[in-house]
Design a protein around this motif. Structure first.
Motif, PDB file in Angstrom:
ATOM      1  N   SER A  24      -2.712  13.034  -2.211  1.00  0.00           N
ATOM      2  CA  SER A  24      -1.757  12.177  -1.462  1.00  0.00           C
ATOM      3  C   SER A  24      -2.260  11.475  -0.448  1.00  0.00           C
ATOM      4  O   SER A  24      -1.692  10.371  -0.265  1.00  0.00           O
ATOM      5  CB  SER A  24      -0.460  13.018  -1.487  1.00  0.00           C
ATOM      6  N   ARG A  34      -4.351   8.694  -1.300  1.00  0.00           N
ATOM      7  CA  ARG A  34      -3.481   7.386  -2.005  1.00  0.00           C
ATOM      8  C   ARG A  34      -2.923   6.816  -0.955  1.00  0.00           C
ATOM      9  O   ARG A  34      -2.820   5.660  -1.025  1.00  0.00           O
ATOM     10  CB  ARG A  34      -2.416   8.010  -2.991  1.00  0.00           C
ATOM     11  N   ARG A  35      -2.063   7.509  -0.267  1.00  0.00           N
ATOM     12  CA  ARG A  35      -1.496   6.730   0.899  1.00  0.00           C
ATOM     13  C   ARG A  35      -2.292   5.853   1.791  1.00  0.00           C
ATOM     14  O   ARG A  35      -2.111   4.752   2.282  1.00  0.00           O
ATOM     15  CB  ARG A  35      -0.686   7.801   1.670  1.00  0.00           C
ATOM     16  N   ARG A  36      -3.402   6.680   2.289  1.00  0.00           N
ATOM     17  CA  ARG A  36      -4.354   5.755   3.248  1.00  0.00           C
ATOM     18  C   ARG A  36      -5.040   4.497   2.668  1.00  0.00           C
ATOM     19  O   ARG A  36      -5.068   3.439   3.212  1.00  0.00           O
ATOM     20  CB  ARG A  36      -5.530   6.870   3.637  1.00  0.00           C
ATOM     21  N   SER A  65      -3.627   2.987  -0.037  1.00  0.00           N
ATOM     22  CA  SER A  65      -2.747   1.826  -0.401  1.00  0.00           C
ATOM     23  C   SER A  65      -2.518   1.114   1.052  1.00  0.00           C
ATOM     24  O   SER A  65      -2.288  -0.003   1.038  1.00  0.00           O
ATOM     25  CB  SER A  65      -1.539   2.650  -0.567  1.00  0.00           C
ATOM     26  N   ASP A  66      -2.243   2.005   2.313  1.00  0.00           N
ATOM     27  CA  ASP A  66      -1.985   1.397   3.602  1.00  0.00           C
ATOM     28  C   ASP A  66      -3.082   0.079   3.750  1.00  0.00           C
ATOM     29  O   ASP A  66      -3.067  -0.886   4.281  1.00  0.00           O
ATOM     30  CB  ASP A  66      -1.978   2.260   4.732  1.00  0.00           C
ATOM     31  N   ILE A  67      -4.600   0.677   3.734  1.00  0.00           N
ATOM     32  CA  ILE A  67      -5.503  -0.328   3.983  1.00  0.00           C
ATOM     33  C   ILE A  67      -5.550  -1.419   3.061  1.00  0.00           C
ATOM     34  O   ILE A  67      -5.555  -2.681   3.518  1.00  0.00           O
ATOM     35  CB  ILE A  67      -7.017   0.600   3.738  1.00  0.00           C
ATOM     36  N   ASN A 127      -2.622  -2.849   1.638  1.00  0.00           N
ATOM     37  CA  ASN A 127      -1.628  -3.598   1.825  1.00  0.00           C
ATOM     38  C   ASN A 127      -1.897  -4.244   3.006  1.00  0.00           C
ATOM     39  O   ASN A 127      -1.015  -5.185   3.157  1.00  0.00           O
ATOM     40  CB  ASN A 127      -0.212  -2.530   1.537  1.00  0.00           C
ATOM     41  N   ALA A 128      -2.568  -4.012   3.907  1.00  0.00           N
ATOM     42  CA  ALA A 128      -2.718  -4.699   5.290  1.00  0.00           C
ATOM     43  C   ALA A 128      -3.556  -6.027   5.042  1.00  0.00           C
ATOM     44  O   ALA A 128      -3.331  -6.750   5.877  1.00  0.00           O
ATOM     45  CB  ALA A 128      -3.592  -3.741   6.041  1.00  0.00           C
ATOM     46  N   GLU A 139      -2.197  -6.359  -3.142  1.00  0.00           N
ATOM     47  CA  GLU A 139      -0.945  -5.810  -3.077  1.00  0.00           C
ATOM     48  C   GLU A 139      -1.288  -4.574  -3.993  1.00  0.00           C
ATOM     49  O   GLU A 139      -1.645  -4.671  -4.972  1.00  0.00           O
ATOM     50  CB  GLU A 139       0.044  -6.684  -3.714  1.00  0.00           C
TER      51      GLU A 139
END
Length: 95
Positions: free
Chosen positions: A12, A15-17, A19-21, A23-24, A29
């Protein structure tokens, strides 16, 4: 127009990290995430992402098997990476 990305990793945190990179970036997207290779295959076929980030070692179905299934059904650009890999999976120049 943004490139649609499917992020696949059993962690998790990653996935979050990732995704953040992604989406920046203004032209990228994250449209969804998957926690294993089986889910990745299902989501890749249903969502038709422009690109997929794929972890190598995951439960249920590993990333390499998932890539084979995705590429045989719906070829998609895939970036494979892993924080933990066995020596045999590394390219020769990294050994």
């Amino acid at each position: 127009m943004s490139l649609k990305v499917l992020v696949v990793d059993d962690s998790s945190f990653f996935r979050r990290r990732v995704s953040d990179i992604i989406n920046a970036a203004p032209r990228l997207e994250v449209i969804d995430v998957a926690i294993n290779g089986k889910e990745a295959v299902e989501k890749a076929l249903a969502l038709k992402p422009d690109v997929i980030t794929m972890d190598i070692e995951m439960p249920v179905m590993d990333g390499i098997t998932a890539v084979r299934e995705i590429m045989s059904a719906q070829p998609t650009p895939i970036l494979m990476f892993s924080s933990l890999t066995h020596e045999a999976l590394k390219p020769r120049w990294m050994r």
